[in-house]
Design a protein around this motif. Structure first.
Motif, PDB file in Angstrom:
ATOM      1  N   ALA A 119       0.835  -1.212   0.000  1.00  0.00           N
ATOM      2  CA  ALA A 119       0.000   0.000   0.000  1.00  0.00           C
ATOM      3  C   ALA A 119       0.866   1.258   0.000  1.00  0.00           C
ATOM      4  CB  ALA A 119      -0.911  -0.003   1.231  1.00  0.00           C
ATOM      5  N   SER A 120       1.940   1.259   0.810  1.00  0.00           N
ATOM      6  CA  SER A 120       2.813   2.444   0.847  1.00  0.00           C
ATOM      7  C   SER A 120       3.539   2.655  -0.473  1.00  0.00           C
ATOM      8  CB  SER A 120       3.819   2.295   1.980  1.00  0.00           C
ATOM      9  OG  SER A 120       4.603   1.136   1.795  1.00  0.00           O
ATOM     10  N   VAL A 121       3.911   1.538  -1.157  1.00  0.00           N
ATOM     11  CA  VAL A 121       4.580   1.684  -2.464  1.00  0.00           C
ATOM     12  C   VAL A 121       3.613   2.260  -3.492  1.00  0.00           C
ATOM     13  CG1 VAL A 121       5.557   0.350  -4.374  1.00  0.00           C
ATOM     14  CG2 VAL A 121       6.324  -0.068  -2.057  1.00  0.00           C
ATOM     15  N   ARG A 122       2.368   1.800  -3.482  1.00  0.00           N
ATOM     16  CA  ARG A 122       1.388   2.324  -4.448  1.00  0.00           C
ATOM     17  C   ARG A 122       1.046   3.791  -4.180  1.00  0.00           C
ATOM     18  NH1 ARG A 122      -0.859  -2.610  -2.993  1.00  0.00           N
ATOM     19  NH2 ARG A 122      -0.529  -4.258  -4.527  1.00  0.00           N
ATOM     20  N   ASP A 123       1.149   4.215  -2.902  1.00  0.00           N
ATOM     21  CA  ASP A 123       0.805   5.593  -2.571  1.00  0.00           C
ATOM     22  C   ASP A 123       1.931   6.580  -2.842  1.00  0.00           C
ATOM     23  OD1 ASP A 123      -1.683   4.781  -1.745  1.00  0.00           O
ATOM     24  OD2 ASP A 123      -1.082   4.511   0.340  1.00  0.00           O
ATOM     25  N   LEU A 124       3.135   6.089  -3.152  1.00  0.00           N
ATOM     26  CA  LEU A 124       4.244   7.005  -3.418  1.00  0.00           C
ATOM     27  C   LEU A 124       3.963   7.804  -4.694  1.00  0.00           C
ATOM     28  CD1 LEU A 124       7.302   4.756  -2.555  1.00  0.00           C
ATOM     29  CD2 LEU A 124       6.543   6.769  -1.320  1.00  0.00           C
ATOM     30  N   PRO A 125       4.105   9.137  -4.642  1.00  0.00           N
ATOM     31  CA  PRO A 125       3.683   9.935  -5.808  1.00  0.00           C
ATOM     32  C   PRO A 125       4.672   9.913  -6.970  1.00  0.00           C
ATOM     33  CG  PRO A 125       4.507  11.346  -4.068  1.00  0.00           C
ATOM     34  CD  PRO A 125       4.516   9.960  -3.507  1.00  0.00           C
ATOM     35  N   GLY A 126       5.978   9.769  -6.690  1.00  0.00           N
ATOM     36  CA  GLY A 126       6.967   9.917  -7.757  1.00  0.00           C
ATOM     37  C   GLY A 126       7.193   8.677  -8.591  1.00  0.00           C
ATOM     38  N   LEU A 127       6.603   7.534  -8.238  1.00  0.00           N
ATOM     39  CA  LEU A 127       6.847   6.280  -8.957  1.00  0.00           C
ATOM     40  C   LEU A 127       5.821   6.119 -10.075  1.00  0.00           C
ATOM     41  CD1 LEU A 127       7.542   3.936  -5.917  1.00  0.00           C
ATOM     42  CD2 LEU A 127       9.202   5.065  -7.373  1.00  0.00           C
ATOM     43  N   LYS A 128       6.331   5.872 -11.304  1.00  0.00           N
ATOM     44  CA  LYS A 128       5.454   5.736 -12.456  1.00  0.00           C
ATOM     45  C   LYS A 128       5.572   4.379 -13.133  1.00  0.00           C
ATOM     46  CE  LYS A 128       5.680  10.703 -13.407  1.00  0.00           C
ATOM     47  NZ  LYS A 128       6.080  11.739 -14.381  1.00  0.00           N
ATOM     48  N   THR A 129       6.712   3.704 -12.971  1.00  0.00           N
ATOM     49  CA  THR A 129       6.951   2.425 -13.652  1.00  0.00           C
ATOM     50  C   THR A 129       6.902   1.280 -12.650  1.00  0.00           C
ATOM     51  OG1 THR A 129       9.338   2.631 -13.328  1.00  0.00           O
ATOM     52  CG2 THR A 129       8.414   3.564 -15.361  1.00  0.00           C
ATOM     53  N   LEU A 131       9.054  -1.104 -12.400  1.00  0.00           N
ATOM     54  CA  LEU A 131      10.410  -1.333 -11.914  1.00  0.00           C
ATOM     55  C   LEU A 131      10.711  -0.412 -10.726  1.00  0.00           C
ATOM     56  CD1 LEU A 131      13.090  -2.814 -12.300  1.00  0.00           C
ATOM     57  CD2 LEU A 131      13.767  -1.029 -13.895  1.00  0.00           C
ATOM     58  N   GLY A 132      10.274   0.841 -10.795  1.00  0.00           N
ATOM     59  CA  GLY A 132      10.467   1.758  -9.673  1.00  0.00           C
ATOM     60  C   GLY A 132       9.728   1.298  -8.428  1.00  0.00           C
ATOM     61  N   ARG A 133       8.522   0.772  -8.624  1.00  0.00           N
ATOM     62  CA  ARG A 133       7.777   0.241  -7.471  1.00  0.00           C
ATOM     63  C   ARG A 133       8.497  -0.950  -6.857  1.00  0.00           C
ATOM     64  NH1 ARG A 133       3.448   0.805 -11.264  1.00  0.00           N
ATOM     65  NH2 ARG A 133       2.274   2.745 -10.914  1.00  0.00           N
ATOM     66  N   ALA A 134       9.052  -1.835  -7.701  1.00  0.00           N
ATOM     67  CA  ALA A 134       9.777  -2.994  -7.192  1.00  0.00           C
ATOM     68  C   ALA A 134      11.013  -2.560  -6.399  1.00  0.00           C
ATOM     69  CB  ALA A 134      10.190  -3.907  -8.347  1.00  0.00           C
ATOM     70  N   ARG A 135      11.735  -1.540  -6.903  1.00  0.00           N
ATOM     71  CA  ARG A 135      12.906  -1.050  -6.175  1.00  0.00           C
ATOM     72  C   ARG A 135      12.504  -0.442  -4.829  1.00  0.00           C
ATOM     73  NH1 ARG A 135      15.701   1.787 -11.482  1.00  0.00           N
ATOM     74  NH2 ARG A 135      16.691  -0.118 -12.313  1.00  0.00           N
ATOM     75  N   ALA A 136      11.423   0.317  -4.818  1.00  0.00           N
ATOM     76  CA  ALA A 136      10.937   0.873  -3.545  1.00  0.00           C
ATOM     77  C   ALA A 136      10.510  -0.238  -2.593  1.00  0.00           C
ATOM     78  CB  ALA A 136       9.769   1.821  -3.808  1.00  0.00           C
ATOM     79  N   TRP A 137       9.888  -1.290  -3.126  1.00  0.00           N
ATOM     80  CA  TRP A 137       9.464  -2.426  -2.293  1.00  0.00           C
ATOM     81  C   TRP A 137      10.672  -3.089  -1.636  1.00  0.00           C
ATOM     82  CZ3 TRP A 137      10.053  -7.637  -1.689  1.00  0.00           C
ATOM     83  CH2 TRP A 137       9.070  -8.311  -0.990  1.00  0.00           C
ATOM     84  N   LEU A 138      11.768  -3.304  -2.391  1.00  0.00           N
ATOM     85  CA  LEU A 138      12.973  -3.923  -1.827  1.00  0.00           C
ATOM     86  C   LEU A 138      13.552  -3.050  -0.711  1.00  0.00           C
ATOM     87  CD1 LEU A 138      14.719  -5.199  -5.072  1.00  0.00           C
ATOM     88  CD2 LEU A 138      13.709  -6.602  -3.300  1.00  0.00           C
ATOM     89  N   ARG A 139      13.566  -1.749  -0.857  1.00  0.00           N
ATOM     90  CA  ARG A 139      14.125  -0.879   0.160  1.00  0.00           C
ATOM     91  C   ARG A 139      13.277  -0.888   1.434  1.00  0.00           C
ATOM     92  NH1 ARG A 139      16.102   0.311  -4.497  1.00  0.00           N
ATOM     93  NH2 ARG A 139      17.972   1.616  -4.780  1.00  0.00           N
TER      94      ARG A 139
END
Length: 637
Positions: A119-129, A131-139
């Motif tokens: 839910a927090s990854v989907r709510d991040l405003p700057g992520l559009k792709t 791959l960016g969501r996956a990188r944020a998820w790993l962090r």
């Protein structure tokens, strides 16, 4: 120290796993022939190196890791390559998709605790792709210290993974399980990553192999870092020792105060208990004296009855003859008196049993003095009941005295009858002699009965002395139990003090953590401000250089104008171009002609020619450009 020991233990386990995996007999006996197996082995080795290097550098660093930390960035790049290996290409309406966000979304279904990350990854405003969501998820998973748990859930469900990965992918083979096992060691690391500010969509994931190649200078730097870390650890250890000693001193002071308070309380309780014991002993002595009085009264009544019987026998001796019927009545009266004696003896036995019950109640009272003070009231009520029972017994004795009086009256009536029947008594002299013999036998029996009563009385006294000894033993047992309770109370107080001490330490640690996080946030903010100020300074430097160039140009133009006698027009005075007469705006900028000093637009002043004031070519308007060219052409031969 315990934390560092745990970290070293985890690192050793990871090294052992990696050494075991390097053995060709255990893994991949024919992997060199298959290129996919070689890729898996290479990725596995890179994952080992990155994880090991990250743990060692983080432990030597001794702080929470930021997103700018190079080993951490390389770890995320390696994990991205491992997760991309063997991904199936999914055809969509517009293009082909090959991202790792699809399998990572499955973790929410398999592991409910991962819903917060998704839910927090989907709510991040700057992520559009994806791959960016996956990188944020790993962090975020690394910050939660649950990356190994999440990926383990994925590896177990291979049926679901087969929708995203090929059969020869790293996540479908045993190498994925090994990497997940190595990721457990990352739970030692504390990371504070700012995901919102990073541009995760456009990052290029390239593995930097130079970090894992060791030089002599790197080895020397590592040794220095190890020495510095050892010195810092010693300093932290000394500070922790000082804190612990200060806390122990304060805890000891608090313990001394609490022990003094408990000692005063126990002394007061002991005084109260002694007073209660003295009161109970007094009541016991009173009960014993009352019992003795009752026994004396019963003995006196027995003696009186014996005297009465002797007087009756003397009257029977003086009277010569008696009738068989009167003799039978006398025998019946004697039997009744013997029954009365038995009743009195039974009452005495009841009193003795009541005495035993009272003694047992006293024991119970002595045992439960400190536990329940309410029971004392109940025992006193029982004692009052015993007193009431003794009073009832005394009343019964008075009733027996009344019965004896009635019997004396009956005896007087019998004497009257004997006077009437003196003539008949003569005939019964022989029978009286036999009765006298029987009376002698009865007297012997009475003497034996008295001896038995005395022996019973002696045995009762012995039992009383034994019970007094038992009371003394019970008092000693009570003292032992009191001491044991005191020791237990002291142990409980010690444990409570240790618990309070540990709670205070945990609160201090939490406060220190909060302060540390606050300082880290402030540090990040200061770094951002520093970068912004550096950029502003650079921009100011560029503007200064441009302004210097403009000033030089203006100076040169002024020189030229002074030579030619023209005036440099100010920017505020010109609103329209002098040639095309178009209005200036943000798109149409103002430009000075270095020859005439007038202001023109870019289209009317895009010419450059060298002037006498400046050998370099300078901006000139169209009219001046034409004049200067004519002059040059006229000057030529």
């Amino acid at each position: 120290m315990i934390f560092s020991n745990c970290c070293l233990f985890i690192i050793r386990i990871c090294c052992k796993i990696s050494a075991w995996l390097h053995c060709e007999d255990n893994f991949y006996p024919k992997a060199t022939k298959d290129p996919t197996a070689v890729e898996r082995a290479n990725l596995l080795n890179m994952a080992k190196l990155s994880i090991k290097g990250l743990i060692e550098s983080a432990l030597s660093f001794g702080r929470t890791l930021d997103s700018d930390y190079p080993p951490l960035q390389q770890f995320f790049v390696v994990m991205e390559h491992c997760l991309k290996h063997g991904l199936k290409v999914r055809k969509s309406f517009l293009s082909y998709n090959k991202t790792i966000w699809g399998p990572l979304e499955l973790v929410e279904k398999l592991y409910p605790e991962a819903e917060e990350i998704g839910a927090s990854v989907r709510d991040l405003p700057g992520l559009k792709t994806p791959l960016g969501r996956a990188r944020a998820w790993l962090r975020l998973a690394l910050m939660q210290k649950k990356m190994a748990d999440y990926l383990r859930c994925l590896i177990i469900q291979r049926d679901l993974l087969s929708e995203f990965y090929e059969y020869h992918a790293l996540m479908m083979e045993e190498e994925g399980a090994v990497i997940v096992g190595l990721l457990v060691g990352l739970n030692v690391i504390d990371a504070n990553l700012c995901v919102k500010g990073e541009d995760l969509d456009s990052q290029v994931g390239v593995i930097d192999f130079s970090m894992y190649l060791k030089n002599e200078e790197d080895i020397g730097n590592k040794e220095r870092n190890v020495q510095i870390a050892a010195i810092l650890d010693q300093k932290n250890y000394v500070e922790e020792l000082n804190r612990q000693l200060n806390s122990t001193v304060s805890s000891l002071h608090s313990r001394v105060d609490s022990l003094e308070k408990s000692n005063t309380k126990l002394i007061e309780e002991l005084a109260i208990a002694k007073n209660n014991i003295i009161k109970l002993q007094e009541e016991n002595h009173q009960l014993r004296s009352e019992n003795k009085l009752i026994l004396m009264k019963t003995q006196q009544h027995l003696e009186v009855t014996k005297v009465d019987v002797e007087t009756e026998l003397q009257t029977y001796k003086h009277s010569r003859q008696g009738l068989d019927e009167m003799y039978n009545e006398a025998r019946r009266q004697l039997r009744d008196e013997s029954q009365l004696r038995q009743d009195v003896e039974n009452e005495l036995a009841v009193q003795v049993s009541m005495k035993h019950e009272i003694e047992l109640a006293m024991k119970l009272l002595e045992k439960d003095i400190h536990e329940k003070q309410d029971t004392l009231i109940g025992l006193r009520q029982q004692l009052e009941e015993v007193k009431a029972i003794n009073i009832e017994m005394y009343q019964k004795l008075q009733g027996s005295e009344a019965d004896l009086k009635e019997k004396n009256e009956i005896i007087a009536r019998l004497e009257e009858k004997t006077n009437k029947i003196t003539a008949a008594m003569r005939q019964l002299e022989q029978r009286l002699q036999q009765a006298e013999k029987a009376q002698m036998d009865t007297e012997d029996e009475d003497k034996k009965y008295l001896q038995e009563c005395q022996s019973k009385f002696d045995s009762l006294q012995k039992q009383i002395s034994q019970k007094e000894k038992q009371l003394v033993q019970l008092e000693t047992d009570l003292k032992i139990e009191k001491e044991w309770r005191q020791t237990l109370q002291e142990d409980l107080q010690k444990e409570k003090d240790t618990l309070s001490h540990l709670r205070n330490e945990t609160q201090q640690i939490l406060s220190l953590k909060k302060e540390f996080l606050h300082l880290q946030d402030e540090n990040h903010q200061l770094k951002k401000i520093y970068h912004e100020q550096e950029q502003a300074l650079q921009e100011l430097g560029n503007k200064l250089s441009e302004s210097k160039l403009k000033i030089e140009d203006i100076k040169e133009a002024n020189k030229a104008l002074q030579v030619s006698g023209l005036v440099w027009l100010k920017d505020k005075e010109a609103t329209h171009c002098k040639l095309c007469e178009k209005e200036f705006s943000l798109s149409k900028r103002k430009h000075h002609c270095r020859n005439c000093g007038e202001i023109f637009c870019n289209a009317c002043s895009d010419n450059e020619l060298p002037l006498p004031s400046s050998p370099k070519p300078v901006r000139v308007c169209d009219s001046c450009h034409a004049l200067l060219i004519q002059r040059c052409s006229s000057n030529l031969p």
